[in-house]
Design an enzyme around this catalytic site. Structure first.
Site, PDB file in Angstrom:
ATOM      1  N   ASP A   1      -4.663  -8.574   0.644  1.00 36.03           N
ATOM      2  CA  ASP A   1      -4.531  -8.656  -0.805  1.00 36.03           C
ATOM      3  C   ASP A   1      -3.491  -9.699  -1.207  1.00 36.03           C
ATOM      4  O   ASP A   1      -3.639 -10.393  -2.219  1.00 36.03           O
ATOM      5  CB  ASP A   1      -4.149  -7.296  -1.379  1.00 36.03           C
ATOM      6  CG  ASP A   1      -5.312  -6.308  -1.356  1.00 36.03           C
ATOM      7  OD1 ASP A   1      -6.374  -6.668  -0.805  1.00 36.03           O
ATOM      8  OD2 ASP A   1      -5.150  -5.189  -1.876  1.00 36.03           O
TER       9      ASP A   1
ATOM     10  N   GLU B   1       0.873  -1.172   0.000  1.00 39.48           N
ATOM     11  CA  GLU B   1       0.000   0.000   0.000  1.00 39.48           C
ATOM     12  C   GLU B   1       0.905   1.215   0.000  1.00 39.48           C
ATOM     13  O   GLU B   1       1.940   1.234   0.689  1.00 39.48           O
ATOM     14  CB  GLU B   1      -0.925   0.007   1.216  1.00 39.48           C
ATOM     15  CG  GLU B   1      -1.854  -1.191   1.305  1.00 39.48           C
ATOM     16  CD  GLU B   1      -2.748  -1.364   0.086  1.00 39.48           C
ATOM     17  OE1 GLU B   1      -3.110  -0.345  -0.537  1.00 39.48           O
ATOM     18  OE2 GLU B   1      -3.068  -2.517  -0.259  1.00 39.48           O
TER      19      GLU B   1
ATOM     20  N   HIS C   1      -7.731  -3.743  -0.058  1.00 37.11           N
ATOM     21  CA  HIS C   1      -6.713  -2.694  -0.130  1.00 37.11           C
ATOM     22  C   HIS C   1      -5.870  -2.615   1.135  1.00 37.11           C
ATOM     23  O   HIS C   1      -5.352  -1.547   1.475  1.00 37.11           O
ATOM     24  CB  HIS C   1      -7.348  -1.333  -0.431  1.00 37.11           C
ATOM     25  CG  HIS C   1      -7.981  -1.269  -1.788  1.00 37.11           C
ATOM     26  ND1 HIS C   1      -7.279  -1.287  -2.958  1.00 37.11           N
ATOM     27  CD2 HIS C   1      -9.304  -1.207  -2.138  1.00 37.11           C
ATOM     28  CE1 HIS C   1      -8.115  -1.231  -3.984  1.00 37.11           C
ATOM     29  NE2 HIS C   1      -9.351  -1.181  -3.514  1.00 37.11           N
TER      30      HIS C   1
END
Length: 587
Positions: free
Chosen positions: A188, A43, A183
Protein backbone atom coordinates in the site's frame (compact mmCIF):
# COMPACT_ATOMS: atom_id res chain seq x y z
CA UNK A 1 12.82 -6.28 8.81
CA UNK A 2 14.45 -5.29 5.55
CA UNK A 3 15.86 -2.05 4.24
CA UNK A 4 17.27 -1.49 0.76
CA UNK A 5 17.98 1.27 -1.72
CA UNK A 6 17.06 0.14 -5.25
CA UNK A 7 18.48 1.94 -8.27
CA UNK A 8 16.83 5.02 -9.73
CA UNK A 9 13.84 4.24 -12.01
CA UNK A 10 14.58 4.24 -15.73
CA UNK A 11 13.29 7.02 -17.94
CA UNK A 12 10.52 4.75 -19.14
CA UNK A 13 9.24 4.29 -15.61
CA UNK A 14 5.87 6.12 -15.29
CA UNK A 15 6.67 7.56 -11.87
CA UNK A 16 10.07 8.78 -13.02
CA UNK A 17 8.65 10.26 -16.19
CA UNK A 18 5.93 12.05 -14.27
CA UNK A 19 8.51 13.44 -11.89
CA UNK A 20 10.73 14.65 -14.72
CA UNK A 21 7.83 16.80 -15.90
CA UNK A 22 8.17 18.72 -12.63
CA UNK A 23 11.83 19.67 -13.11
CA UNK A 24 11.39 22.55 -15.55
CA UNK A 25 9.45 24.84 -13.21
CA UNK A 26 10.86 27.98 -11.62
CA UNK A 27 9.91 27.52 -7.99
CA UNK A 28 9.50 29.33 -4.72
CA UNK A 29 9.99 27.68 -1.34
CA UNK A 30 11.28 24.11 -1.09
CA UNK A 31 11.12 22.55 -4.52
CA UNK A 32 9.22 19.27 -4.54
CA UNK A 33 12.00 17.56 -6.48
CA UNK A 34 14.41 18.33 -3.62
CA UNK A 35 12.16 17.12 -0.79
CA UNK A 36 12.65 13.64 0.68
CA UNK A 37 9.31 11.99 1.34
CA UNK A 38 8.68 8.96 3.53
CA UNK A 39 5.44 7.32 2.37
CA UNK A 40 4.13 5.16 5.21
CA UNK A 41 1.26 2.72 5.68
CA UNK A 42 0.16 0.73 8.73
CA UNK A 43 -1.91 -2.37 9.32
CA UNK A 44 -3.67 -2.51 12.67
CA UNK A 45 -6.07 -4.60 14.74
CA UNK A 46 -8.70 -1.82 14.78
CA UNK A 47 -9.48 1.81 14.15
CA UNK A 48 -8.43 3.53 17.38
CA UNK A 49 -5.25 3.20 19.43
CA UNK A 50 -7.02 4.86 22.35
CA UNK A 51 -9.50 1.96 22.33
CA UNK A 52 -6.71 -0.60 22.49
CA UNK A 53 -6.04 -1.24 18.80
CA UNK A 54 -2.47 -2.26 18.01
CA UNK A 55 -0.14 -2.01 15.01
CA UNK A 56 0.54 -5.29 13.20
CA UNK A 57 2.68 -4.05 10.31
CA UNK A 58 4.63 -0.97 9.22
CA UNK A 59 5.65 -0.38 5.63
CA UNK A 60 7.37 2.71 4.23
CA UNK A 61 9.08 3.93 1.06
CA UNK A 62 11.56 6.81 1.03
CA UNK A 63 11.61 8.80 -2.23
CA UNK A 64 13.15 12.00 -3.58
CA UNK A 65 12.91 13.44 -7.06
CA UNK A 66 11.05 10.35 -8.31
CA UNK A 67 13.83 8.03 -7.10
CA UNK A 68 13.24 5.38 -4.47
CA UNK A 69 15.94 5.77 -1.82
CA UNK A 70 14.94 2.90 0.43
CA UNK A 71 12.16 0.76 1.84
CA UNK A 72 11.19 -0.26 5.34
CA UNK A 73 8.95 -3.18 6.31
CA UNK A 74 8.32 -5.03 9.52
CA UNK A 75 5.57 -7.06 11.10
CA UNK A 76 4.77 -6.03 14.68
CA UNK A 77 3.76 -8.29 17.54
CA UNK A 78 0.43 -6.74 18.67
CA UNK A 79 0.39 -8.31 22.17
CA UNK A 80 -3.27 -9.19 21.58
CA UNK A 81 -5.04 -11.65 19.26
CA UNK A 82 -5.77 -10.30 15.78
CA UNK A 83 -9.55 -10.23 15.13
CA UNK A 84 -10.65 -12.80 12.57
CA UNK A 85 -12.08 -10.26 10.11
CA UNK A 86 -8.82 -8.27 10.24
CA UNK A 87 -6.83 -11.42 9.53
CA UNK A 88 -9.05 -12.14 6.52
CA UNK A 89 -8.73 -8.55 5.26
CA UNK A 90 -4.96 -8.21 5.61
CA UNK A 91 -3.81 -11.82 5.42
CA UNK A 92 -1.80 -11.26 8.61
CA UNK A 93 -2.40 -14.07 11.08
CA UNK A 94 -1.46 -14.56 14.73
CA UNK A 95 1.17 -17.10 13.77
CA UNK A 96 2.82 -14.62 11.36
CA UNK A 97 3.38 -12.04 14.08
CA UNK A 98 4.26 -14.43 16.88
CA UNK A 99 8.01 -13.88 16.46
CA UNK A 100 7.77 -10.26 15.23
CA UNK A 101 9.33 -7.41 17.26
CA UNK A 102 7.01 -5.47 19.58
CA UNK A 103 6.11 -1.87 18.84
CA UNK A 104 8.67 -0.78 21.46
CA UNK A 105 11.37 -1.99 19.03
CA UNK A 106 9.67 -1.42 15.70
CA UNK A 107 8.77 2.23 16.25
CA UNK A 108 12.31 3.48 17.02
CA UNK A 109 13.56 1.67 13.91
CA UNK A 110 10.91 3.34 11.76
CA UNK A 111 11.59 6.79 13.23
CA UNK A 112 15.28 6.36 12.45
CA UNK A 113 14.40 5.42 8.85
CA UNK A 114 12.06 8.42 8.48
CA UNK A 115 14.27 10.99 10.18
CA UNK A 116 14.52 14.28 8.27
CA UNK A 117 11.76 13.46 5.80
CA UNK A 118 8.24 14.67 5.10
CA UNK A 119 5.73 11.97 6.05
CA UNK A 120 3.14 10.99 3.45
CA UNK A 121 0.16 8.72 4.05
CA UNK A 122 -3.23 8.04 2.54
CA UNK A 123 -5.60 9.24 5.27
CA UNK A 124 -2.63 10.52 7.26
CA UNK A 125 -4.48 11.25 10.54
CA UNK A 126 -5.03 7.50 10.94
CA UNK A 127 -1.43 6.35 10.38
CA UNK A 128 0.28 9.31 12.04
CA UNK A 129 -2.19 9.14 14.93
CA UNK A 130 -1.21 5.54 15.68
CA UNK A 131 2.50 6.29 15.48
CA UNK A 132 2.24 9.36 17.73
CA UNK A 133 0.13 7.43 20.24
CA UNK A 134 2.74 4.74 20.73
CA UNK A 135 5.56 7.28 20.78
CA UNK A 136 3.80 8.98 23.71
CA UNK A 137 3.30 5.64 25.49
CA UNK A 138 7.04 5.02 25.17
CA UNK A 139 7.84 8.51 26.46
CA UNK A 140 9.51 9.21 23.15
CA UNK A 141 9.37 12.79 21.78
CA UNK A 142 7.56 12.91 18.46
CA UNK A 143 9.76 14.40 15.70
CA UNK A 144 8.51 17.60 14.07
CA UNK A 145 7.43 15.82 10.89
CA UNK A 146 5.64 17.76 8.20
CA UNK A 147 2.80 15.67 6.79
CA UNK A 148 1.15 15.36 3.38
CA UNK A 149 -2.17 13.51 3.19
CA UNK A 150 -2.74 12.07 -0.31
CA UNK A 151 -6.40 11.41 0.47
CA UNK A 152 -7.00 15.04 1.38
CA UNK A 153 -5.04 16.24 -1.64
CA UNK A 154 -6.92 13.87 -3.95
CA UNK A 155 -10.28 15.23 -2.79
CA UNK A 156 -9.15 18.64 -4.02
CA UNK A 157 -7.86 17.36 -7.37
CA UNK A 158 -9.79 14.28 -8.46
CA UNK A 159 -13.26 14.69 -9.96
CA UNK A 160 -16.07 12.18 -10.25
CA UNK A 161 -15.15 11.83 -13.90
CA UNK A 162 -11.71 10.60 -12.82
CA UNK A 163 -12.77 8.16 -10.11
CA UNK A 164 -15.93 7.29 -8.14
CA UNK A 165 -14.12 8.01 -4.86
CA UNK A 166 -10.70 8.80 -3.39
CA UNK A 167 -9.91 5.38 -1.93
CA UNK A 168 -6.34 4.20 -2.46
CA UNK A 169 -7.45 1.37 -4.74
CA UNK A 170 -9.43 3.78 -6.96
CA UNK A 171 -6.58 6.27 -7.19
CA UNK A 172 -4.06 3.52 -7.94
CA UNK A 173 -6.14 2.63 -11.02
CA UNK A 174 -6.44 6.31 -12.06
CA UNK A 175 -2.67 6.80 -11.94
CA UNK A 176 -1.86 3.32 -13.27
CA UNK A 177 0.17 2.32 -10.25
CA UNK A 178 2.62 -0.55 -10.79
CA UNK A 179 1.56 -1.91 -7.38
CA UNK A 180 -1.97 -3.00 -6.54
CA UNK A 181 -3.03 -2.13 -2.98
CA UNK A 182 -3.79 -5.31 -1.01
CA UNK A 183 -4.01 -4.21 2.64
CA UNK A 184 -0.38 -5.05 3.29
CA UNK A 185 1.66 -2.14 4.54
CA UNK A 186 4.57 -2.10 2.08
CA UNK A 187 2.39 -2.77 -0.97
CA UNK A 188 0.00 0.00 0.00
CA UNK A 189 2.92 2.37 0.66
CA UNK A 190 4.32 1.61 -2.82
CA UNK A 191 0.93 2.29 -4.38
CA UNK A 192 0.69 5.56 -2.40
CA UNK A 193 4.04 6.62 -3.90
CA UNK A 194 2.57 6.32 -7.39
CA UNK A 195 -0.55 8.18 -6.29
CA UNK A 196 1.59 10.95 -4.77
CA UNK A 197 3.54 11.38 -8.00
CA UNK A 198 0.36 11.37 -10.05
CA UNK A 199 -1.20 14.04 -7.86
CA UNK A 200 1.97 16.11 -8.11
CA UNK A 201 1.73 15.99 -11.88
CA UNK A 202 -1.86 17.22 -11.73
CA UNK A 203 -1.18 20.11 -9.39
CA UNK A 204 2.10 20.93 -11.13
CA UNK A 205 0.10 21.87 -14.19
CA UNK A 206 -1.77 24.33 -11.93
CA UNK A 207 1.40 26.04 -10.74
CA UNK A 208 2.13 24.04 -7.59
CA UNK A 209 5.88 23.44 -7.43
CA UNK A 210 6.88 23.58 -3.78
CA UNK A 211 6.15 21.67 -0.61
CA UNK A 212 4.46 24.72 0.90
CA UNK A 213 2.15 25.00 -2.10
CA UNK A 214 1.37 21.29 -2.04
CA UNK A 215 0.50 21.25 1.65
CA UNK A 216 -2.06 24.02 1.29
CA UNK A 217 -3.27 23.44 -2.27
CA UNK A 218 -6.87 24.34 -3.04
CA UNK A 219 -8.57 23.99 -6.39
CA UNK A 220 -10.42 27.23 -5.67
CA UNK A 221 -7.25 29.18 -6.47
CA UNK A 222 -7.27 29.92 -10.19
CA UNK A 223 -4.39 29.35 -12.60
CA UNK A 224 -4.29 33.09 -13.29
CA UNK A 225 -3.90 33.70 -9.58
CA UNK A 226 -1.03 31.22 -9.39
CA UNK A 227 0.77 32.79 -12.33
CA UNK A 228 1.24 35.94 -10.27
CA UNK A 229 3.36 34.16 -7.68
CA UNK A 230 6.43 35.92 -9.09
CA UNK A 231 5.22 39.04 -7.26
CA UNK A 232 6.54 37.44 -4.09
CA UNK A 233 10.05 37.14 -5.54
CA UNK A 234 12.62 39.08 -3.59
CA UNK A 235 10.46 39.68 -0.52
CA UNK A 236 12.32 39.07 2.75
CA UNK A 237 11.65 36.39 5.35
CA UNK A 238 11.14 39.02 8.04
CA UNK A 239 8.29 40.79 9.83
CA UNK A 240 6.67 43.72 8.10
CA UNK A 241 3.75 45.11 6.15
CA UNK A 242 2.80 44.28 2.56
CA UNK A 243 0.76 46.45 0.21
CA UNK A 244 -0.96 45.03 -2.88
CA UNK A 245 -1.22 47.68 -5.60
CA UNK A 246 -2.95 47.77 -8.99
CA UNK A 247 -1.51 49.00 -12.28
CA UNK A 248 -2.21 52.61 -11.27
CA UNK A 249 -0.30 52.12 -7.98
CA UNK A 250 -3.51 52.41 -5.98
CA UNK A 251 -3.35 50.39 -2.78
CA UNK A 252 -5.81 47.48 -2.89
CA UNK A 253 -5.02 45.66 0.33
CA UNK A 254 -2.67 45.97 3.31
CA UNK A 255 -1.65 43.16 5.61
CA UNK A 256 1.06 42.21 8.05
CA UNK A 257 3.05 39.07 8.75
CA UNK A 258 6.01 37.74 10.67
CA UNK A 259 7.30 36.33 7.37
CA UNK A 260 6.54 38.67 4.46
CA UNK A 261 7.62 36.36 1.65
CA UNK A 262 5.78 33.31 2.97
CA UNK A 263 2.56 35.23 3.59
CA UNK A 264 2.48 37.06 0.25
CA UNK A 265 3.30 33.87 -1.63
CA UNK A 266 0.26 32.17 -0.10
CA UNK A 267 -2.07 34.57 -1.93
CA UNK A 268 -0.86 33.23 -5.27
CA UNK A 269 -0.49 29.57 -4.55
CA UNK A 270 -2.66 27.66 -2.21
CA UNK A 271 -4.11 28.62 1.12
CA UNK A 272 -5.97 31.79 0.19
CA UNK A 273 -9.53 30.82 -0.76
CA UNK A 274 -11.53 33.93 0.17
CA UNK A 275 -13.36 35.13 -2.92
CA UNK A 276 -12.64 38.79 -2.19
CA UNK A 277 -8.93 38.05 -1.98
CA UNK A 278 -9.04 36.18 -5.28
CA UNK A 279 -10.63 39.21 -6.87
CA UNK A 280 -8.00 41.46 -5.29
CA UNK A 281 -5.13 39.31 -6.56
CA UNK A 282 -6.52 39.42 -10.10
CA UNK A 283 -6.28 43.23 -9.95
CA UNK A 284 -2.86 43.32 -8.28
CA UNK A 285 0.15 44.33 -10.35
CA UNK A 286 2.80 44.84 -7.66
CA UNK A 287 3.44 44.08 -4.01
CA UNK A 288 5.36 46.54 -1.85
CA UNK A 289 6.95 45.27 1.34
CA UNK A 290 7.96 47.39 4.31
CA UNK A 291 10.33 45.56 6.64
CA UNK A 292 9.91 46.20 10.35
CA UNK A 293 12.20 45.51 13.27
CA UNK A 294 9.54 43.64 15.24
CA UNK A 295 6.11 42.09 14.66
CA UNK A 296 4.57 44.75 16.95
CA UNK A 297 6.00 47.54 14.80
CA UNK A 298 4.52 45.78 11.76
CA UNK A 299 1.07 45.67 13.37
CA UNK A 300 1.21 49.37 14.21
CA UNK A 301 2.41 50.34 10.72
CA UNK A 302 -0.39 48.27 9.22
CA UNK A 303 -2.99 50.22 11.22
CA UNK A 304 -1.50 53.56 10.21
CA UNK A 305 -1.23 52.63 6.53
CA UNK A 306 -4.80 51.30 6.38
CA UNK A 307 -6.03 54.55 7.92
CA UNK A 308 -3.98 56.53 5.39
CA UNK A 309 -4.81 54.64 2.18
CA UNK A 310 -8.23 53.18 3.11
CA UNK A 311 -7.82 50.17 0.75
CA UNK A 312 -11.09 48.90 -0.66
CA UNK A 313 -10.29 45.25 0.16
CA UNK A 314 -9.55 45.88 3.84
CA UNK A 315 -12.73 45.58 5.84
CA UNK A 316 -11.46 46.78 9.21
CA UNK A 317 -9.56 49.78 10.57
CA UNK A 318 -10.11 51.92 7.45
CA UNK A 319 -11.83 54.74 9.28
CA UNK A 320 -10.37 55.09 12.78
CA UNK A 321 -11.48 58.71 12.75
CA UNK A 322 -15.14 57.64 12.68
CA UNK A 323 -15.53 57.25 16.42
CA UNK A 324 -17.77 58.80 19.04
CA UNK A 325 -17.01 60.04 22.55
CA UNK A 326 -19.27 60.92 25.45
CA UNK A 327 -18.29 64.31 26.84
CA UNK A 328 -19.02 65.69 30.28
CA UNK A 329 -18.98 69.41 29.55
CA UNK A 330 -17.37 72.16 31.57
CA UNK A 331 -20.01 74.86 32.01
CA UNK A 332 -22.13 76.27 34.83
CA UNK A 333 -24.60 73.39 34.49
CA UNK A 334 -22.63 70.47 32.96
CA UNK A 335 -24.29 67.86 30.76
CA UNK A 336 -23.38 64.77 28.75
CA UNK A 337 -23.15 64.99 24.97
CA UNK A 338 -21.98 62.88 22.01
CA UNK A 339 -18.99 64.33 20.15
CA UNK A 340 -16.62 63.24 17.39
CA UNK A 341 -13.39 64.80 18.66
CA UNK A 342 -11.54 65.34 21.90
CA UNK A 343 -10.76 69.01 22.48
CA UNK A 344 -8.37 70.74 24.86
CA UNK A 345 -11.23 72.21 26.89
CA UNK A 346 -10.66 70.61 30.30
CA UNK A 347 -13.77 68.44 29.84
CA UNK A 348 -13.95 64.73 30.70
CA UNK A 349 -14.39 62.18 27.91
CA UNK A 350 -15.51 58.57 27.78
CA UNK A 351 -14.65 56.41 24.78
CA UNK A 352 -13.96 56.10 21.97
CA UNK A 353 -16.95 54.08 20.82
CA UNK A 354 -16.73 52.21 17.51
CA UNK A 355 -20.31 53.21 16.66
CA UNK A 356 -22.73 55.93 17.60
CA UNK A 357 -25.31 53.30 18.56
CA UNK A 358 -22.99 51.90 21.24
CA UNK A 359 -22.36 55.41 22.56
CA UNK A 360 -26.10 56.07 22.74
CA UNK A 361 -26.64 52.91 24.81
CA UNK A 362 -23.95 54.01 27.23
CA UNK A 363 -25.40 57.52 27.40
CA UNK A 364 -28.82 56.09 28.25
CA UNK A 365 -27.34 54.06 31.13
CA UNK A 366 -25.70 57.20 32.54
CA UNK A 367 -28.87 59.27 32.20
CA UNK A 368 -30.84 56.51 33.93
CA UNK A 369 -28.48 56.84 36.90
CA UNK A 370 -27.64 60.53 37.06
CA UNK A 371 -30.42 63.10 36.54
CA UNK A 372 -28.24 65.73 34.89
CA UNK A 373 -29.85 67.86 32.22
CA UNK A 374 -30.16 66.38 28.72
CA UNK A 375 -30.98 69.53 26.80
CA UNK A 376 -28.31 71.16 24.64
CA UNK A 377 -29.27 74.72 25.55
CA UNK A 378 -26.68 77.09 26.95
CA UNK A 379 -27.64 79.16 29.95
CA UNK A 380 -25.90 81.02 32.71
CA UNK A 381 -25.49 80.38 36.39
CA UNK A 382 -29.02 81.58 37.24
CA UNK A 383 -31.32 80.44 34.40
CA UNK A 384 -35.02 81.24 34.35
CA UNK A 385 -36.80 79.00 31.88
CA UNK A 386 -39.67 76.55 31.82
CA UNK A 387 -39.04 72.96 32.82
CA UNK A 388 -39.13 70.21 30.17
CA UNK A 389 -41.01 66.93 30.28
CA UNK A 390 -37.99 65.08 31.71
CA UNK A 391 -38.19 67.28 34.80
CA UNK A 392 -41.87 66.43 35.17
CA UNK A 393 -40.97 62.71 34.95
CA UNK A 394 -38.32 63.13 37.65
CA UNK A 395 -35.45 62.29 35.27
CA UNK A 396 -33.80 65.72 35.39
CA UNK A 397 -32.88 67.98 38.28
CA UNK A 398 -34.20 70.84 36.16
CA UNK A 399 -31.68 73.64 36.69
CA UNK A 400 -33.42 75.57 33.92
CA UNK A 401 -36.31 76.64 36.17
CA UNK A 402 -34.34 76.90 39.42
CA UNK A 403 -35.56 73.59 40.85
CA UNK A 404 -32.06 72.67 42.03
CA UNK A 405 -29.34 74.82 43.54
CA UNK A 406 -25.84 74.91 42.09
CA UNK A 407 -24.19 73.01 44.96
CA UNK A 408 -26.61 70.06 44.75
CA UNK A 409 -26.25 69.85 41.00
CA UNK A 410 -22.45 70.05 41.29
CA UNK A 411 -22.47 67.15 43.80
CA UNK A 412 -24.31 64.95 41.27
CA UNK A 413 -21.84 65.96 38.57
CA UNK A 414 -18.93 65.01 40.86
CA UNK A 415 -20.45 61.56 41.34
CA UNK A 416 -20.88 61.27 37.58
CA UNK A 417 -17.26 62.24 36.96
CA UNK A 418 -16.08 59.72 39.56
CA UNK A 419 -18.13 57.05 37.78
CA UNK A 420 -16.66 57.91 34.39
CA UNK A 421 -13.04 58.10 35.45
CA UNK A 422 -12.59 55.79 38.41
CA UNK A 423 -15.43 53.82 40.00
CA UNK A 424 -18.48 52.69 37.96
CA UNK A 425 -20.19 50.84 40.82
CA UNK A 426 -23.13 53.23 41.17
CA UNK A 427 -24.26 52.70 37.58
CA UNK A 428 -23.63 48.95 37.73
CA UNK A 429 -25.58 48.49 40.95
CA UNK A 430 -28.54 50.63 39.90
CA UNK A 431 -28.91 49.01 36.47
CA UNK A 432 -28.55 45.51 37.93
CA UNK A 433 -31.32 46.25 40.43
CA UNK A 434 -33.52 47.53 37.62
CA UNK A 435 -32.82 44.44 35.49
CA UNK A 436 -33.64 42.14 38.42
CA UNK A 437 -36.96 43.91 39.02
CA UNK A 438 -37.92 43.74 35.35
CA UNK A 439 -36.97 40.06 35.15
CA UNK A 440 -39.05 39.32 38.24
CA UNK A 441 -42.02 40.87 36.41
CA UNK A 442 -41.15 38.76 33.32
CA UNK A 443 -40.40 41.92 31.35
CA UNK A 444 -37.38 40.28 29.77
CA UNK A 445 -37.11 42.47 26.68
CA UNK A 446 -36.90 45.63 28.80
CA UNK A 447 -34.35 43.93 31.06
CA UNK A 448 -32.33 43.07 27.95
CA UNK A 449 -32.30 46.72 26.89
CA UNK A 450 -30.84 47.75 30.26
CA UNK A 451 -28.33 44.89 30.10
CA UNK A 452 -27.06 46.12 26.74
CA UNK A 453 -26.82 49.68 28.04
CA UNK A 454 -24.86 48.53 31.07
CA UNK A 455 -22.52 46.40 28.95
CA UNK A 456 -21.81 49.32 26.64
CA UNK A 457 -21.02 51.57 29.60
CA UNK A 458 -18.76 49.08 31.39
CA UNK A 459 -16.76 48.32 28.25
CA UNK A 460 -16.37 52.01 27.45
CA UNK A 461 -15.31 52.92 30.98
CA UNK A 462 -12.78 50.08 31.09
CA UNK A 463 -11.43 51.06 27.68
CA UNK A 464 -11.09 54.71 28.65
CA UNK A 465 -9.32 53.88 31.88
CA UNK A 466 -6.85 51.51 30.15
CA UNK A 467 -6.12 53.97 27.34
CA UNK A 468 -5.71 56.90 29.70
CA UNK A 469 -3.31 54.94 31.88
CA UNK A 470 -0.85 54.78 28.98
CA UNK A 471 -1.55 58.03 27.16
CA UNK A 472 -0.71 60.11 30.21
CA UNK A 473 2.79 58.59 30.37
CA UNK A 474 5.39 60.69 28.58
CA UNK A 475 7.44 57.58 27.82
CA UNK A 476 7.38 53.85 28.47
CA UNK A 477 10.36 51.72 27.40
CA UNK A 478 9.89 47.95 27.50
CA UNK A 479 11.65 44.85 26.22
CA UNK A 480 10.75 41.21 25.60
CA UNK A 481 12.82 38.19 24.63
CA UNK A 482 11.47 36.87 21.33
CA UNK A 483 11.32 33.26 20.12
CA UNK A 484 14.72 33.60 18.44
CA UNK A 485 16.32 34.59 21.76
CA UNK A 486 16.87 38.24 20.87
CA UNK A 487 15.41 41.15 22.83
CA UNK A 488 12.82 43.34 21.12
CA UNK A 489 12.63 46.89 22.52
CA UNK A 490 9.79 49.38 22.06
CA UNK A 491 9.54 53.04 23.02
CA UNK A 492 5.98 54.28 23.60
CA UNK A 493 5.25 57.97 24.09
CA UNK A 494 1.81 59.21 25.13
CA UNK A 495 0.26 55.97 23.85
CA UNK A 496 1.99 56.07 20.44
CA UNK A 497 4.78 53.78 19.22
CA UNK A 498 7.79 56.04 18.82
CA UNK A 499 10.55 53.49 18.11
CA UNK A 500 11.15 49.75 17.79
CA UNK A 501 14.32 47.72 17.55
CA UNK A 502 16.03 44.42 18.30
CA UNK A 503 19.23 44.36 20.35
CA UNK A 504 21.98 42.83 18.16
CA UNK A 505 23.81 39.78 19.59
CA UNK A 506 26.75 40.84 21.71
CA UNK A 507 25.71 44.50 21.81
CA UNK A 508 25.62 46.60 24.98
CA UNK A 509 21.92 46.50 25.84
CA UNK A 510 21.93 49.74 27.87
CA UNK A 511 23.73 51.68 25.14
CA UNK A 512 21.42 50.26 22.45
CA UNK A 513 18.29 51.32 24.35
CA UNK A 514 19.66 54.82 24.87
CA UNK A 515 20.39 55.21 21.15
CA UNK A 516 16.90 53.92 20.31
CA UNK A 517 15.33 56.45 22.69
CA UNK A 518 17.39 59.28 21.27
CA UNK A 519 16.29 58.47 17.72
CA UNK A 520 12.63 57.86 18.60
CA UNK A 521 9.80 59.97 17.17
CA UNK A 522 8.96 63.13 19.05
CA UNK A 523 5.39 62.84 20.35
CA UNK A 524 3.56 65.78 21.91
CA UNK A 525 0.93 65.34 24.61
CA UNK A 526 -2.68 66.10 23.82
CA UNK A 527 -5.98 65.89 25.70
CA UNK A 528 -8.19 62.84 26.00
CA UNK A 529 -7.74 59.08 26.32
CA UNK A 530 -6.27 58.63 22.79
CA UNK A 531 -4.44 61.87 22.03
CA UNK A 532 -1.32 60.83 20.10
CA UNK A 533 -2.55 57.70 18.28
CA UNK A 534 -5.70 55.86 17.37
CA UNK A 535 -7.38 53.77 20.05
CA UNK A 536 -6.56 50.64 18.08
CA UNK A 537 -2.83 51.43 18.08
CA UNK A 538 -2.74 52.21 21.79
CA UNK A 539 -4.70 49.05 22.59
CA UNK A 540 -2.31 47.01 20.47
CA UNK A 541 0.59 48.46 22.44
CA UNK A 542 -1.18 47.77 25.72
CA UNK A 543 -1.71 44.11 24.84
CA UNK A 544 2.01 43.77 24.16
CA UNK A 545 3.05 45.70 27.28
CA UNK A 546 0.71 43.65 29.47
CA UNK A 547 1.97 40.29 28.20
CA UNK A 548 3.66 38.32 31.00
CA UNK A 549 7.14 38.16 29.46
CA UNK A 550 7.57 41.93 28.95
CA UNK A 551 10.08 43.75 31.15
CA UNK A 552 9.73 47.46 31.80
CA UNK A 553 12.98 49.35 31.26
CA UNK A 554 11.77 52.82 32.19
CA UNK A 555 8.48 54.65 32.78
CA UNK A 556 8.25 58.44 32.68
CA UNK A 557 4.95 59.14 34.43
CA UNK A 558 2.41 56.99 36.28
CA UNK A 559 1.15 53.94 34.40
CA UNK A 560 -1.72 52.97 36.67
CA UNK A 561 -5.38 51.98 36.47
CA UNK A 562 -7.90 52.50 39.30
CA UNK A 563 -8.18 49.42 41.53
CA UNK A 564 -11.95 49.84 41.68
CA UNK A 565 -12.18 50.60 37.96
CA UNK A 566 -14.52 49.22 35.34
CA UNK A 567 -12.14 46.47 34.27
CA UNK A 568 -13.15 44.28 37.22
CA UNK A 569 -16.72 44.16 35.87
CA UNK A 570 -15.66 42.80 32.48
CA UNK A 571 -15.62 39.14 33.53
CA UNK A 572 -18.74 37.38 32.33
CA UNK A 573 -21.38 38.50 29.82
CA UNK A 574 -20.45 42.19 30.03
CA UNK A 575 -16.98 41.44 28.68
CA UNK A 576 -18.02 40.25 25.22
CA UNK A 577 -18.39 43.34 23.00
CA UNK A 578 -20.77 43.26 20.08
CA UNK A 579 -18.97 46.08 18.31
CA UNK A 580 -15.43 44.75 18.63
CA UNK A 581 -12.56 46.56 17.01
CA UNK A 582 -9.77 45.57 14.66
CA UNK A 583 -9.20 41.97 13.72
CA UNK A 584 -5.55 41.15 13.07
CA UNK A 585 -5.20 39.64 9.63
CA UNK A 586 -1.63 38.46 9.98
CA UNK A 587 -0.74 34.86 9.56
Amino acid sequence: MSQAAPPAPPATDPAGARWESQRSFDELGRALRDVTFCVVDLETTGGSPAAGSMITEIGAVKVRGGEVLGEFQTLVYPETPIPAFIAVLTGISNSMVADAPPIASALPAFLEFAAGTVLVAHNAPFDVGFLRHFAELQGRPWPAFEVVDTAKLARRVITRDDAPNCKLSSLARVFQSTTTPNHRALSDARATVDVLHGLMERVGALGVHTLEELQTFSSRVSAAQRRKRHLADGLPHSPGVYLFKDESSRVLYIGTSRDLRKRVRSYFTASETRSRMGEMVRLAATVQAIECATPLEAEVRELRLIAEHKPSYNRRSRFPEKVTFIKLTREPWPRLSLVKRVLDDDADYLGPFASRAAAEKCLAALHDTFPVRQCSDRFGRTPSRSACVLAELGRCLSPCDGSVDHHTYAAVVRQLRETLLRRPDEVVELVNERMAALAADERYEEAGVHRDRLASFVRAAARTQRLSSLTRCAEVVAARREDDGRWAVHVVRYGRLAAAGVIPPGADAVAYVEVLRASAETVLPAPGPVPAATAQETERLLRWLESPTVRLVDVDGEWTCPVQGAGRHLDGPLGAPKDSGHHLESR
